[in-house]
Write a protein that holds these residues in place. Sequence first.
Motif, short mmCIF file in Angstrom:
data_model
loop_
_atom_site.label_atom_id
_atom_site.label_comp_id
_atom_site.label_asym_id
_atom_site.label_seq_id
_atom_site.Cartn_x
_atom_site.Cartn_y
_atom_site.Cartn_z
N GLU A 9 -7.85 127.27 83.29
CA GLU A 9 -7.90 127.73 81.85
C GLU A 9 -7.81 129.15 81.37
O GLU A 9 -6.80 130.00 82.32
CB GLU A 9 -9.26 128.80 82.42
CG GLU A 9 -10.23 128.98 81.23
CD GLU A 9 -11.35 129.44 81.44
OE1 GLU A 9 -12.32 130.66 81.67
OE2 GLU A 9 -11.97 128.39 81.76
N GLU A 23 -2.42 133.18 70.88
CA GLU A 23 -2.85 132.29 71.07
C GLU A 23 -3.69 131.46 69.81
O GLU A 23 -3.69 130.56 69.16
CB GLU A 23 -3.56 131.27 72.01
CG GLU A 23 -2.93 131.88 73.72
CD GLU A 23 -2.33 133.24 73.82
OE1 GLU A 23 -2.84 133.99 73.21
OE2 GLU A 23 -1.68 132.91 74.87
N GLN A 32 -12.12 127.57 66.64
CA GLN A 32 -11.28 127.25 67.50
C GLN A 32 -10.95 128.91 67.16
O GLN A 32 -10.78 129.79 68.66
CB GLN A 32 -9.96 126.51 67.73
CG GLN A 32 -10.52 125.56 68.75
CD GLN A 32 -8.86 124.53 69.00
OE1 GLN A 32 -8.00 124.32 67.26
NE2 GLN A 32 -8.23 124.47 69.82
N GLN A 36 -12.21 131.87 70.46
CA GLN A 36 -10.65 132.45 71.04
C GLN A 36 -10.82 134.89 70.21
O GLN A 36 -9.85 134.59 70.94
CB GLN A 36 -9.09 132.26 70.87
CG GLN A 36 -9.25 130.06 71.54
CD GLN A 36 -8.04 129.73 71.50
OE1 GLN A 36 -7.10 130.56 70.16
NE2 GLN A 36 -8.13 128.97 71.23
N TYR A 61 -15.25 125.44 76.80
CA TYR A 61 -14.12 125.12 76.72
C TYR A 61 -13.20 124.36 76.00
O TYR A 61 -12.48 124.35 75.50
CB TYR A 61 -13.66 125.42 78.24
CG TYR A 61 -12.28 124.66 78.53
CD1 TYR A 61 -11.60 125.43 78.99
CD2 TYR A 61 -12.22 123.74 78.62
CE1 TYR A 61 -9.85 124.44 78.62
CE2 TYR A 61 -10.53 122.74 78.75
CZ TYR A 61 -9.41 123.75 78.73
OH TYR A 61 -8.48 123.11 78.50
N THR A 65 -10.51 124.06 72.93
CA THR A 65 -9.66 124.03 73.05
C THR A 65 -9.47 122.57 71.84
O THR A 65 -8.57 122.11 71.48
CB THR A 65 -9.64 123.62 74.32
OG1 THR A 65 -10.29 123.25 74.96
CG2 THR A 65 -9.55 124.82 74.67
#
Length: 155
Positions: A9, A23, A32, A36, A61, A65
């Motif tokens: 991860e 990121e 996202q 993040q 998750y 992603t």
Amino acid sequence: MAARTTNNEPEFPAGGQGDSVTEIEHAANPLQRLIQQRLKEAKLSYGDVARRGGLPRSTVYTLATTRNLVRPPRPATIDALAKGLDVPVSVVRAAAAESTGLHYYDEAPSGNQPGDQERDLLIASIDELSAEDRRHVAALVESLRKKASHDQSDD
């Protein structure tokens, strides 16, 4: 490049130094980016967010992603994610909607009556449509809006 945990991860919070392009900037959709960004700001992991919100870690998750969401998460998932990220529900709701190409408005435009059944049906049904069908509905709505605007200018 993000560090990886033993479960493969990405570990955004620990990656505070390194490339100038983070990121977060590479995230393809608003949901996202929100997830993040909060992971990094609050130094949280997907598991932390999941525990705080009462969600499976895999759900957090996946939302963090998945670049092309087909439909927004369920309202209960949005509520739990907001709790886990410690942000207002409206922020998560708007990001999730925008990530699927929808627009979310916190307040109804003036002139809409609460309890308008046709409006409520349209809103509730949007999640059941495919992305292609939503594009068709959006094109129809835009066409009707242009027609109404044109009709008003003729008056």
